[in-house]
Enzyme design. Structure first.
Site, short mmCIF file in Angstrom:
data_model
loop_
_atom_site.label_atom_id
_atom_site.label_comp_id
_atom_site.label_asym_id
_atom_site.label_seq_id
_atom_site.Cartn_x
_atom_site.Cartn_y
_atom_site.Cartn_z
N ASN A 1 0.86 -1.19 0.00
CA ASN A 1 0.00 0.00 0.00
C ASN A 1 0.89 1.23 0.00
OD1 ASN A 1 -1.46 2.33 1.32
ND2 ASN A 1 -3.17 0.89 1.12
N SER B 1 -5.20 -0.55 -2.58
CA SER B 1 -5.72 0.77 -2.26
C SER B 1 -6.84 0.59 -1.25
CB SER B 1 -6.24 1.47 -3.52
OG SER B 1 -6.64 2.79 -3.20
N GLU B 2 -6.83 1.36 -0.16
CA GLU B 2 -7.73 1.06 0.96
C GLU B 2 -9.20 1.23 0.61
OE1 GLU B 2 -5.11 3.21 1.02
OE2 GLU B 2 -5.45 4.84 2.45
N ASN B 3 -9.49 1.93 -0.49
CA ASN B 3 -10.89 2.04 -0.90
C ASN B 3 -11.35 0.84 -1.73
OD1 ASN B 3 -9.08 3.13 -2.82
ND2 ASN B 3 -10.76 4.07 -3.92
N SER C 1 -11.35 -4.44 2.97
CA SER C 1 -10.09 -3.78 2.66
C SER C 1 -9.29 -3.49 3.93
CB SER C 1 -10.36 -2.49 1.91
OG SER C 1 -9.14 -1.89 1.51
#
Lengths: 216, 232, 232, 216
Positions: A26, A49-51, A91
């Protein structure tokens, strides 16, 4: 002696060269985002990607922007073949559960014991905002910080103890900076890959910290 | 015959009372249910608590809702943005309460509400200002913070397609908070681009089963939005 | 090039040490990774802790593993079945330790391990024998039991298809415990019916992203199994 | 007076008639499974199975058995158009999170305060097995028990206090039995729909419990 700081691009390249084949990574907002453009050829590296993306690809061509396909910085990106989408709880389960090999974060300060401060200046009038920074800081197997070593005023951002509000405690393993790479180890700060022309003594004097040179 | 579709945004938002807690999905431009938020503004409920990752950007959507003065409190992870001026002004003038929650803790608290978990220990934020005053516990040598579920009366979310049972599929990163918020709200209202026949959605690929959705409304697909870079 | 596929069951099971904790997916006949369990028997690791919903049925799979005497403890929700004779005999003779966990608590403990949650409060089992000795807490007037995560060294699961990155899709109710166990194990090994090209799996419908999977092995599709009714 | 007990089919039909249109329902193993065959025509009722189905359909034709499509009793079933599959954690989130309107459970005993015992006889030599019973007992908005009111020895299964090990505490709202329907309310046990020929006095005498007849 004279030396030249690493440019942002050089720094990104230096860091990227340490990311192993098959790593789940990340890249935090800001400076770390640049790393994506320097991933070593011949390695398959999985960007998270954290989304809700695993297998994130580069920015789309200008005509191919899809506003439903954004990264955590809310910029348009693409998906590689083999990539996957998932929701936010899944996530952050990936993040918090220790499944990411590496997370690269920017920072205001990093302490000699690996504390990181990167979310708030602590100024009374500042509006606080944390996003996923605290989750990333505790979650990945390796937290690498990518930053300029000195502030604009010339003060070291690696400090004995953070004065800015903390993001995470004792989590940073390595700092990639424009002057050197510094490992945060139980035995102390180990500096290496100093830019040409910069001596260990000068680096110590710039940071005001004791730095070790032991082999990695 | 169970039909959760509503013929208008007005019908979809009917009955929201003053004082309600309302979750709003979306991350960046992706998954923002702006048509539902506009309809909530028209509906007129006030004294609201809003749960969203951000605190409104620009002048539309959550920002427009905040501008009405009908929101008492916002629970979010990242209120500050280059274009969060509506929030900024309300916050600085003391007219809006803020509960700042790390993004992963925010979504896990929402999931806990949906999953019937009474509380959970997370390592996130331990030793930071955002854990101040919270219960902590060491488990197997690691420090954790106790966090409680975040329930809502309504969730406003955006999905790609729905059927009349309320099954939903999303599109790319527009999925984000939608599936989890749908679990945590007493009444989930989804705006969708398409309504399809029952059985048309692949049962292996339905992300939100209809049990989590009360109302569905189709909206005209918006023209591709301009994306402003550099937000979080 | 990252290729998580293995050319044989033997290669897929390589390196399992004595004393390992091993999760095994499946519910009823659906999703049982019997080829992997057979390969684990051949591999020979002993002193194992097994996590599975049941404790083996008939003479195959987990039952056959138990029969080798190499399992020290089993953690499950429903060991007793009409055809659980292998377990029954070992248990009654004191040769196998049993940790009985309600099914929903079992899977939530597994998820907690995968999601980095230190512990959680569940209402399940409060006031029952299965909460005896456990910490409890009243939250908003309701009683909860504190439960801790369940980690594993290996997860053996069955999926329908995989690509070389380890992305998985399942088939119908064979999904059951697989996606959650994959999150909780250090090394997840999936037996699959098909291996497909990268990009062939719909990114909207991938249930287990490859980050949770270390090894994949294709097995010959078994003939339709006979289903015995009335088990749980 | 003489009376006939409700048959299992009649009992299933009686219970099914109370399930509202659009209800999300889990039918426990054993007797409750029969309810699926008596769902009132003209209502859409969503059957949930804890192994990951919403919108479960009836048993398949003999030639159409799919061993990957089983119910919680591990019997082959079908999926209705509009049904969905999900994993066990999501399935028990539905249960524990209070999303099911009704769960119908069998029971060894139900107490006057709504405790339920249905997972263990408590005999020392018995091998314990709980499955999803305890999760279902605390999770659904309405826990309905479906059982014969009396044991083979003629003892009431509704008791002042359960002697078998508990599955859940204070959770049962209603008991559908072969002799009457009995609501468990804060004010006491309310009996109605007694089988023809059975008087309230006889029912009281059979159960040994005080029963109320107040209007529902």
């Amino acid at each position: 002696m004279s030396y030249a700081k690493r440019s942002r691009e050089e720094l990104a390249q230096r860091l990227a060269s340490d990311i192993h084949d098959g790593a789940y990574v990340n890249l935090g907002i800001g400076l770390p985002t640049l790393v994506a453009d320097h991933l070593p050829a011949g390695r398959e590296i999985f960007l998270h990607s954290e989304n809700g993306i695993l297998g994130m690809g580069p920015a789309p061509a200008p005509g191919d922007v899809d506003t439903d396909l954004l990264n955590a910085g809310k910029q348009p990106v693409t998906l590689l073949p083999g990539g996957a989408f998932f929701h936010h709880a899944d996530s952050f389960a990936m993040i918090r559960g220790g499944h990411l090999d590496i997370c690269v974060l920017g920072a205001f300060q990093v302490s000699a014991s690996g504390d990181i401060a990167n979310w708030s200046t602590g100024e009374p009038e500042a509006i606080p905002a944390v996003g996923g920074a605290m989750d990333l800081a505790v979650g990945a197997k390796n937290i690498w910080v990518m930053m300029e070593l000195l502030t604009r005023k010339g003060e070291s951002k690696i400090v004995p103890r953070c004065t800015y509000p903390l993001t995470g405690v004792g989590v940073v393993k390595r700092v990639y900076s424009d002057l050197a790479v510094i490992d945060i180890t139980p035995g102390g700060l180990v500096a290496y890959d100093l830019v040409p022309g910069l001596s260990m003594e000068e680096l110590q004097s710039l940071t005001g910290l004791q730095l070790l040179t032991q082999a990695r | 015959m169970i039909d959760k579709t509503r013929s208008s945004l007005e019908a979809a938002l009917a009955g929201v009372p003053d004082g309600a807690t309302i979750m709003v999905g979306g991350f960046g431009e992706a998954g923002l249910p702006n048509d539902l938020v506009d309809a909530l503004i028209a509906q007129g409920a006030k004294d609201l608590v809003v749960v969203n990752n951000n605190a409104g950007q620009g002048e539309r959507g959550v920002a427009a809702l905040l501008a009405t003065g009908r929101v008492r409190k916002i629970i979010c992870s990242f209120p500050r943005n280059v274009d969060s001026q509506v929030f900024d002004n309300l916050y600085r003038s003391g007219k809006l309460e803020l509960e700042l929650v790390p993004q992963g803790t925010l979504v896990e608290r929402i999931r806990a509400a949906g999953a019937g978990i009474g509380a959970f220990y997370t390592p996130t934020a331990f030793g930071t200002e955002l854990a101040r005053g919270k219960e902590t516990r060491q488990i197997n040598g690691r420090d954790f913070v106790l966090e409680f579920p975040l329930h809502a009366d309504y969730a406003l979310i955006k999905a790609e397609a729905a059927d009349r049972w309320g099954n939903l599929v999303y599109r790319k990163t527009a999925r984000n908070f939608g599936p989890v918020m749908a679990m945590a709200a007493k009444c989930t209202i989804a705006q969708v681009n398409r309504i399809v026949e029952l059985g048309e959605l692949d049962p292996e690929a339905i992300i939100t089963p209809g049990i989590f959705v009360e109302r569905v409304v189709r909206v005209a697909v918006a023209p591709t939005a301009v994306v402003t870079a550099g937000r979080k």
